[in-house]
Write a protein that holds these residues in place. Structure first.
Motif, PDB file in Angstrom:
ATOM      1  N   ARG A 160       0.840  -1.206   0.000  1.00  0.00           N
ATOM      2  CA  ARG A 160       0.000   0.000   0.000  1.00  0.00           C
ATOM      3  C   ARG A 160       0.876   1.257   0.000  1.00  0.00           C
ATOM      4  O   ARG A 160       0.615   2.227  -0.706  1.00  0.00           O
ATOM      5  CB  ARG A 160      -0.898  -0.029   1.253  1.00  0.00           C
ATOM      6  CG  ARG A 160      -1.969   1.030   1.284  1.00  0.00           C
ATOM      7  CD  ARG A 160      -2.611   1.125   2.646  1.00  0.00           C
ATOM      8  NE  ARG A 160      -1.650   1.436   3.680  1.00  0.00           N
ATOM      9  CZ  ARG A 160      -1.398   0.682   4.736  1.00  0.00           C
ATOM     10  NH1 ARG A 160      -2.038  -0.446   4.905  1.00  0.00           N
ATOM     11  NH2 ARG A 160      -0.493   1.029   5.637  1.00  0.00           N
ATOM     12  N   GLN A 161       1.945   1.205   0.780  1.00  0.00           N
ATOM     13  CA  GLN A 161       2.857   2.358   0.828  1.00  0.00           C
ATOM     14  C   GLN A 161       3.531   2.576  -0.529  1.00  0.00           C
ATOM     15  O   GLN A 161       3.660   3.712  -0.975  1.00  0.00           O
ATOM     16  CB  GLN A 161       3.906   2.133   1.914  1.00  0.00           C
ATOM     17  CG  GLN A 161       3.343   2.193   3.304  1.00  0.00           C
ATOM     18  CD  GLN A 161       4.406   2.401   4.368  1.00  0.00           C
ATOM     19  OE1 GLN A 161       5.588   2.284   4.104  1.00  0.00           O
ATOM     20  NE2 GLN A 161       3.975   2.712   5.564  1.00  0.00           N
ATOM     21  N   ALA A 215       1.086   4.155  -2.836  1.00  0.00           N
ATOM     22  CA  ALA A 215       0.867   5.567  -2.473  1.00  0.00           C
ATOM     23  C   ALA A 215       2.033   6.438  -2.961  1.00  0.00           C
ATOM     24  O   ALA A 215       1.825   7.546  -3.472  1.00  0.00           O
ATOM     25  CB  ALA A 215       0.701   5.696  -0.965  1.00  0.00           C
ATOM     26  N   ILE A 216       3.258   5.933  -2.803  1.00  0.00           N
ATOM     27  CA  ILE A 216       4.437   6.709  -3.229  1.00  0.00           C
ATOM     28  C   ILE A 216       4.453   6.851  -4.752  1.00  0.00           C
ATOM     29  O   ILE A 216       4.716   7.946  -5.280  1.00  0.00           O
ATOM     30  CB  ILE A 216       5.746   6.042  -2.733  1.00  0.00           C
ATOM     31  CG1 ILE A 216       5.838   6.073  -1.210  1.00  0.00           C
ATOM     32  CG2 ILE A 216       6.975   6.699  -3.353  1.00  0.00           C
ATOM     33  CD1 ILE A 216       6.043   7.430  -0.589  1.00  0.00           C
ATOM     34  N   GLU A 221      12.381  14.409   5.144  1.00  0.00           N
ATOM     35  CA  GLU A 221      12.042  14.062   6.525  1.00  0.00           C
ATOM     36  C   GLU A 221      10.569  13.676   6.657  1.00  0.00           C
ATOM     37  O   GLU A 221      10.230  12.778   7.423  1.00  0.00           O
ATOM     38  CB  GLU A 221      12.367  15.234   7.455  1.00  0.00           C
ATOM     39  CG  GLU A 221      13.858  15.435   7.595  1.00  0.00           C
ATOM     40  CD  GLU A 221      14.235  16.404   8.671  1.00  0.00           C
ATOM     41  OE1 GLU A 221      13.353  17.198   9.079  1.00  0.00           O
ATOM     42  OE2 GLU A 221      15.396  16.387   9.099  1.00  0.00           O
ATOM     43  N   VAL A 222       9.695  14.355   5.904  1.00  0.00           N
ATOM     44  CA  VAL A 222       8.266  13.997   5.959  1.00  0.00           C
ATOM     45  C   VAL A 222       8.098  12.571   5.444  1.00  0.00           C
ATOM     46  O   VAL A 222       7.345  11.777   6.014  1.00  0.00           O
ATOM     47  CB  VAL A 222       7.410  14.951   5.089  1.00  0.00           C
ATOM     48  CG1 VAL A 222       5.932  14.729   5.342  1.00  0.00           C
ATOM     49  CG2 VAL A 222       7.756  16.377   5.355  1.00  0.00           C
ATOM     50  N   LEU A 223       8.820  12.286   4.383  1.00  0.00           N
ATOM     51  CA  LEU A 223       8.764  10.947   3.791  1.00  0.00           C
ATOM     52  C   LEU A 223       9.237   9.905   4.806  1.00  0.00           C
ATOM     53  O   LEU A 223       8.634   8.845   4.962  1.00  0.00           O
ATOM     54  CB  LEU A 223       9.660  10.929   2.557  1.00  0.00           C
ATOM     55  CG  LEU A 223       9.397   9.852   1.532  1.00  0.00           C
ATOM     56  CD1 LEU A 223       8.033  10.056   0.913  1.00  0.00           C
ATOM     57  CD2 LEU A 223      10.459   9.884   0.455  1.00  0.00           C
ATOM     58  N   GLN A 224      10.307  10.230   5.518  1.00  0.00           N
ATOM     59  CA  GLN A 224      10.832   9.310   6.530  1.00  0.00           C
ATOM     60  C   GLN A 224       9.823   9.091   7.658  1.00  0.00           C
ATOM     61  O   GLN A 224       9.718   8.000   8.204  1.00  0.00           O
ATOM     62  CB  GLN A 224      12.116   9.871   7.139  1.00  0.00           C
ATOM     63  CG  GLN A 224      13.353   9.650   6.288  1.00  0.00           C
ATOM     64  CD  GLN A 224      14.584  10.145   7.006  1.00  0.00           C
ATOM     65  OE1 GLN A 224      14.659  11.313   7.382  1.00  0.00           O
ATOM     66  NE2 GLN A 224      15.547   9.285   7.220  1.00  0.00           N
ATOM     67  N   LEU A 225       9.100  10.182   7.982  1.00  0.00           N
ATOM     68  CA  LEU A 225       8.124  10.078   9.070  1.00  0.00           C
ATOM     69  C   LEU A 225       6.922   9.228   8.672  1.00  0.00           C
ATOM     70  O   LEU A 225       6.333   8.548   9.497  1.00  0.00           O
ATOM     71  CB  LEU A 225       7.623  11.470   9.468  1.00  0.00           C
ATOM     72  CG  LEU A 225       8.590  12.362  10.235  1.00  0.00           C
ATOM     73  CD1 LEU A 225       8.043  13.772  10.308  1.00  0.00           C
ATOM     74  CD2 LEU A 225       8.819  11.814  11.637  1.00  0.00           C
ATOM     75  N   LEU A 226       6.558   9.304   7.390  1.00  0.00           N
ATOM     76  CA  LEU A 226       5.308   8.678   6.965  1.00  0.00           C
ATOM     77  C   LEU A 226       5.479   7.256   6.439  1.00  0.00           C
ATOM     78  O   LEU A 226       4.577   6.433   6.603  1.00  0.00           O
ATOM     79  CB  LEU A 226       4.645   9.525   5.874  1.00  0.00           C
ATOM     80  CG  LEU A 226       4.169  10.918   6.281  1.00  0.00           C
ATOM     81  CD1 LEU A 226       3.646  11.677   5.075  1.00  0.00           C
ATOM     82  CD2 LEU A 226       3.082  10.819   7.339  1.00  0.00           C
ATOM     83  N   ALA A 227       6.591   6.975   5.762  1.00  0.00           N
ATOM     84  CA  ALA A 227       6.684   5.696   5.047  1.00  0.00           C
ATOM     85  C   ALA A 227       7.865   4.861   5.507  1.00  0.00           C
ATOM     86  O   ALA A 227       8.857   5.385   6.012  1.00  0.00           O
ATOM     87  CB  ALA A 227       6.806   5.967   3.548  1.00  0.00           C
ATOM     88  N   ARG A 286      17.453   4.435   7.475  1.00  0.00           N
ATOM     89  CA  ARG A 286      16.882   4.258   8.813  1.00  0.00           C
ATOM     90  C   ARG A 286      17.775   4.927   9.852  1.00  0.00           C
ATOM     91  O   ARG A 286      18.982   4.935   9.723  1.00  0.00           O
ATOM     92  CB  ARG A 286      16.738   2.761   9.098  1.00  0.00           C
ATOM     93  CG  ARG A 286      15.858   2.462  10.268  1.00  0.00           C
ATOM     94  CD  ARG A 286      15.370   1.027  10.251  1.00  0.00           C
ATOM     95  NE  ARG A 286      14.203   0.856   9.401  1.00  0.00           N
ATOM     96  CZ  ARG A 286      13.996  -0.203   8.628  1.00  0.00           C
ATOM     97  NH1 ARG A 286      14.886  -1.158   8.578  1.00  0.00           N
ATOM     98  NH2 ARG A 286      12.905  -0.304   7.901  1.00  0.00           N
TER      99      ARG A 286
END
Lengths: 244, 225, 189
Positions: free
Chosen positions: B7-8, B11-12, B85-91, B223
């Motif tokens: 799903r991720q 979405a990406i 950073e948003v990407l790291q937080l979400l996915a 990570r």
């Protein structure tokens, strides 16, 4: 009384002297336009062996670093990457010299020459990647991943590609009798000397990286041996100060 | 592949394609760069028609440079605009990377077929083995996308990201160039068809390895725990 | 039962330590305010707690559902506010109403506008909506009131109180109004 360190230095000097003496006194090669200058092989081949060994070692250290996160592996990886690039450059330089004196041109478009140039570029790219990332943790992880990802293409370029295409570099130069069988002894002697020298340089370079990491190398005593001042940190419950 | 990972990735890919369709930056850059390279090559060989071998090499070079110049962008742009950073937080890092790599595959396949078609039309070389040629373009595009995506993801956080992406990608793509030239040359009728088929398998293998191993390696790099 | 446990945490850039041997626990209902002068490491600490930076030392136990909003966190300029919420929902696997959450932070009228056209205050509200979309147990806010008008500040206060009911909040700030919300204070410096 001679200390252990002096013993090692003495043995290393003896190795160097005997390697040089052997290279100079070995019989001239047959079947080469410049038989005496075929001695470049004494240095060229061991450099290639050491470079290949370091490339594989770097990939192994990169894998270990990614798997464990232990910074010791990164410190060693940094050393191995740089030394690998240096020995790949020495292999290239001696190869180009050999090409000029034996084949008449600095560059022959020979598959092995070209593929090793790409190996050298991959080694340099590894060094550039580490230098390009200012955050040392990012640099360590990216370099480790790059070394793991590039080891297979490099081994392909070193061992497979030159054997698929016709090369000036036959793999059986010595065994086919173009070079005297005694050349292997010389190559081996220089190889041992270079491995010794590499080990010393590797240890020195690793120590520099480990110093940079400071006390992270001692997970049982975090912060206990810090050379840096500890900044004051205070946690207080709101209202406590007023009550006091 | 579990459902949340899939799903991720979806979405990406959706986000990347939507962003790309709005800005059209990647497609324009890849198209323009590749097109200019093709024009320059056609202009250089104006007086004499290039042989199929030379034409295969020219097309391969145009595609490689087009990939190196444009594909790392999907990764690097997140760093440049500060959205990494948003990407790291979400996915999940591996899902984020794989979604972006898949987008690069789509973009590169599209660019390869357009450039390949334009090139063949302009140099007027007959395609003797169309299936080998088309599969050659397809596997070459996928291998290039796999390699450049990996390198683009590695240089996130570097000061001189664009140059560094090229420096680390080009040597890694040399086996792809080598195999790509053989495949395209075979497609244009030079050499044995079997050589073309072998290089197609090798290119597909390279693409598969980079696309399969890339997410695992990049997850370890991205990570922060 | 602690929601978050930090022990022996240290971070350095180059050879300069920002902080070392940081220890604290955070339990349900607590609001921890991290204060300190510029460069004391407030934002760095929050970025480590959010998982955006690795510490050089120490261990960190944190809940899996965590929200983070910071002044310098960027958003995708080509995507609208609604697309941001939908993308985040798809990535997190949650199915709460994006429109409702945007309305909660007062952005319902600009939901279809690309974020590139947003003011700093509007972006801060959207980041708050994104950070709380999946009902985090711990909410990390870096300078939450900076660049916000009074209405925006009220939204922040309301959000903090809501999260406090089910979890805990950590705020990095030097703003006196924000500090009044704190149950505990951590001073870096």
């Amino acid at each position: 009384m001679i200390s252990a360190m002096n013993w090692r230095a003495l043995v290393f000097c003896l190795l160097c002297v005997s390697a040089v003496a052997y290279a100079l006194t070995a019989p001239d090669a047959s079947g080469f336009p410049e038989p005496s200058l075929a001695r470049i092989i004494f240095f060229h081949l061991p450099c290639a062996f050491v470079a290949t060994g370091l490339i594989v070692h770097t990939a192994w250290l990169g894998y270990r670093y990614l798997a464990t996160g232990d910074v010791r592996y990164d410190a060693r990886g940094a050393a191995a990457t740089e030394l690998g690039a240096i020995f790949a450059a020495l292999t290239m330089a001696t190869g180009v010299l050999f090409s000029k004196v034996q084949w008449g041109a600095w560059w022959q478009n020979d598959p092995r020459q070209t593929s090793f140039l790409i190996v050298l570029l991959l080694c340099c790219a590894g060094v550039a990647l580490r230098a390009g990332l200012s955050d040392e943790q990012k640099a360590a992880k990216a370099s480790a991943a790059y070394s793991v990802a590039t080891v297979l293409p490099m081994l392909f370029l070193i061992f497979v590609l030159p054997r698929i295409l016709q090369s000036f570099h036959p793999s059986d130069t010595i065994s086919s009798g173009k070079l005297d069988g005694a050349y292997w002894t010389g190559v081996l002697l220089v190889f041992v000397t270079l491995v010794w020298a590499t080990r010393v340089l590797y240890k020195e370079r690793t120590a520099i990286s480990e110093n940079r990491y400071g006390n992270q190398l001692d997970p049982d005593h975090p912060g206990s041996a810090s050379p840096y001042p500890r900044r004051p940190v205070a946690v207080s419950k709101v209202g406590e100060e007023e009550e006091r | 592949m579990n459902s949340s990972w899939g799903r991720q990735v979806r979405a990406i890919v959706g986000k990347e394609l939507r962003t790309e369709l709005r800005s059209k930056h990647g497609l324009f850059t890849a198209g323009l760069f590749g097109f200019l390279t093709v024009i320059a090559m056609v202009f250089a060989s104006y007086a004499e028609k290039p042989s199929p071998s030379v034409a295969a090499g020219m097309l391969c070079v145009a595609l490689v440079f087009s990939a190196v110049v444009t594909l790392p962008r999907t990764m690097i742009v997140e760093d440049e605009q500060g959205t990494f950073e948003v990407l790291q937080l979400l996915a999940e890092p591996s899902a984020a990377y794989f979604g972006k790599a898949l987008t690069n595959c789509v973009q590169m396949v599209f660019a390869s077929f357009v450039l390949g078609g334009v090139f063949i039309a302009m140099v007027e070389i007959p395609v003797a083995r169309p299936v080998v040629f088309v599969l050659g373009l397809l596997t070459l595009a996928l291998a290039l996308a796999g390699g450049t995506s990996f390198c683009g993801a590695l240089v996130i956080g570097a000061t001189n990201r664009w140059m560094l992406a090229g420096v680390v990608a080009l040597p890694l793509l040399v086996p792809v160039v080598f195999l790509g030239v053989i495949a395209l040359r075979s497609g244009l009728g030079v050499g044995f068809e079997s050589a073309g088929s072998e290089s197609l398998v090798a290119l597909a293998g390279y693409a598969l390895v980079t696309l399969a191993a890339g997410p695992q390696l990049i997850a370890l790099v991205w990570r922060n725990d | 039962m602690a929601l978050m446990t930090v022990s022996g945490l240290g971070k350095r850039f180059g050879e300069q330590w920002v902080f070392r041997n940081l220890e604290f626990e955070l339990s349900r209902g607590e609001v921890l305010c991290v204060v300190g002068s510029n460069g004391s490491g407030k934002s760095t600490l929050l970025r480590i707690l959010a998982g955006l930076l690795s510490p050089n030392h120490g261990t960190l136990v944190r809940p899996s559902v965590l929200g983070y909003s910071a002044l310098d966190l960027a958003l995708w300029p080509q995507l609208t506010a609604l697309e941001h919420m939908d993308l985040a929902a798809a990535l997190r696997g949650v199915s709460y109403s994006s429109e409702g959450q945007l309305a909660h932070v007062g952005l319902e009228d600009v939901a279809g506008k690309p974020v590139g056209q947003f003011s700093t205050g509007m972006r801060a509200r959207l980041k708050l909506a994104l950070a709380t979309q999946h009902l985090p147990e711990v909410l990390l806010l870096d300078e939450p009131s900076a660049s916000l008008d009074q209405e925006g500040r009220d939204v922040v206060v309301r959000t903090i109180e809501e999260v406090q009911e089910r979890g805990a909040v950590i705020i990095a700030t030097n703003d006196a109004a924000d500090r009044r919300l704190a149950t505990h204070e951590l001073e870096l410096g």
